[in-house]
Design an enzyme around this catalytic site. Structure first.
Site, PDB file in Angstrom:
ATOM      1  CG  HIS A 284      41.496  44.128  43.712  1.00  0.00           C
ATOM      2  ND1 HIS A 284      40.971  43.300  44.338  1.00  0.00           N
ATOM      3  CD2 HIS A 284      41.871  43.597  42.705  1.00  0.00           C
ATOM      4  CE1 HIS A 284      41.196  42.049  43.927  1.00  0.00           C
ATOM      5  NE2 HIS A 284      41.926  42.016  42.713  1.00  0.00           N
TER       6      HIS A 284
ATOM      7  CD  GLU B  93      38.619  45.073  46.572  1.00  0.00           C
ATOM      8  OE1 GLU B  93      37.989  45.870  45.532  1.00  0.00           O
ATOM      9  OE2 GLU B  93      39.168  44.209  46.280  1.00  0.00           O
TER      10      GLU B  93
ATOM     11  CB  CYS C 229      39.275  41.651  39.879  1.00  0.00           C
ATOM     12  SG  CYS C 229      40.961  41.163  39.435  1.00  0.00           S
TER      13      CYS C 229
HETATM   14  N1  GLN Z   1      43.345  36.355  38.159  1.00  0.00           N
HETATM   15  C1  GLN Z   1      41.923  36.089  38.589  1.00  0.00           C
HETATM   16  C2  GLN Z   1      41.102  35.562  37.577  1.00  0.00           C
HETATM   17  O1  GLN Z   1      41.221  35.049  36.675  1.00  0.00           O
HETATM   18  C3  GLN Z   1      41.326  37.509  38.998  1.00  0.00           C
HETATM   19  C4  GLN Z   1      42.404  38.183  39.748  1.00  0.00           C
HETATM   20  C5  GLN Z   1      41.692  39.002  40.882  1.00  0.00           C
HETATM   21  O2  GLN Z   1      40.437  38.993  41.187  1.00  0.00           O
HETATM   22  N2  GLN Z   1      42.466  39.830  41.591  1.00  0.00           N
HETATM   23  O3  GLN Z   1      39.895  34.916  37.996  1.00  0.00           O
END
Ligand code: GLN
Length: 196
Positions: free
Chosen positions: A175, A177, A84
């Protein structure tokens, strides 16, 4: 599960975000995780996970503490896995808005790309990893807009690549994890082992 004998230590970048859950998942996958907060700790680490969280917050910390350059050279040569926000940091180009990145993966990525209503979702989809469909937890996820020729796509959400690999680097826009399935962390542990 106990740590696999001979398997070195895998760091989890612990600036911000859900690094603790990654450390737990790595232990489940047979590795010996530890939290990385300073550039000098990278030397002790055979591989590194860059967790989810807020990529702008992480970037600010990295720049303020003179950590960005050290992390960039580490990521250029060691096994790394970004999830992410971590996937955003590893990409070559970031949009919405444009921001600095480590440019390890030949990927163009758009932040917060799934809109307000569906900004968080749990999806089950097919994967190239053995063992059947994969649960994927998306939280304000980025979308991979394009990938270069050396990028292997291991899973998609509809048409979008969501789990990828390029040489010594892996990324997930979700995610792993937060799911009970440890196949992805095991795949990363295997990658670390294969690069010894
Ligand atoms: N929205 C976050 C970003 O732009 C990423 C979201 C996340 O890691 N769950 O950095």
């Amino acid at each position: 599960m106990t740590a696999t004998p001979g398997l070195g230590r895998i760091g989890v970048l612990a600036i911000q975000g859900d690094y603790a859950a990654h450390a737990e998942a790595l232990s489940d996958a047979g590795a010996s995780p530890f939290l990385v907060r300073k550039p000098e700790q990278l030397q002790e680490s055979e591989g590194l996970i860059l967790p989810g969280g807020e990529s702008t917050t992480m970037l600010r910390f990295l720049e303020k503490h003179n950590f960005f350059e050290a992390l960039r050279s580490y990521c250029g040569t060691h096994p790394v896995f970004g999830t992410c926000a971590g996937a955003i940091l590893l990409s070559r180009e970031v949009r919405n808005p444009a921001q600095q990145s480590l440019a390890v993966l030949d990927v163009v990525i758009e932040r917060n790309a799934y809109g307000r209503q569906i900004d968080s979702a749990i999806v089950t989809a097919d994967t190239e990893l053995a063992g059947g469909p994969l649960e994927m937890v998306f939280i304000r996820a980025p979308r991979i807009l394009s990938v270069g020729p050396d990028v292997e796509i291991l899973a998609r959400r509809d048409q979008d690549p969501v789990l990828i690999r390029q040489g010594h680097a892996m990324a997930a826009t979700f995610h792993p994890e937060l799911s009970l399935d440890r196949r992805i962390h095991r795949a990363f542990v295997e990658l670390v082992r294969s690069k010894r």
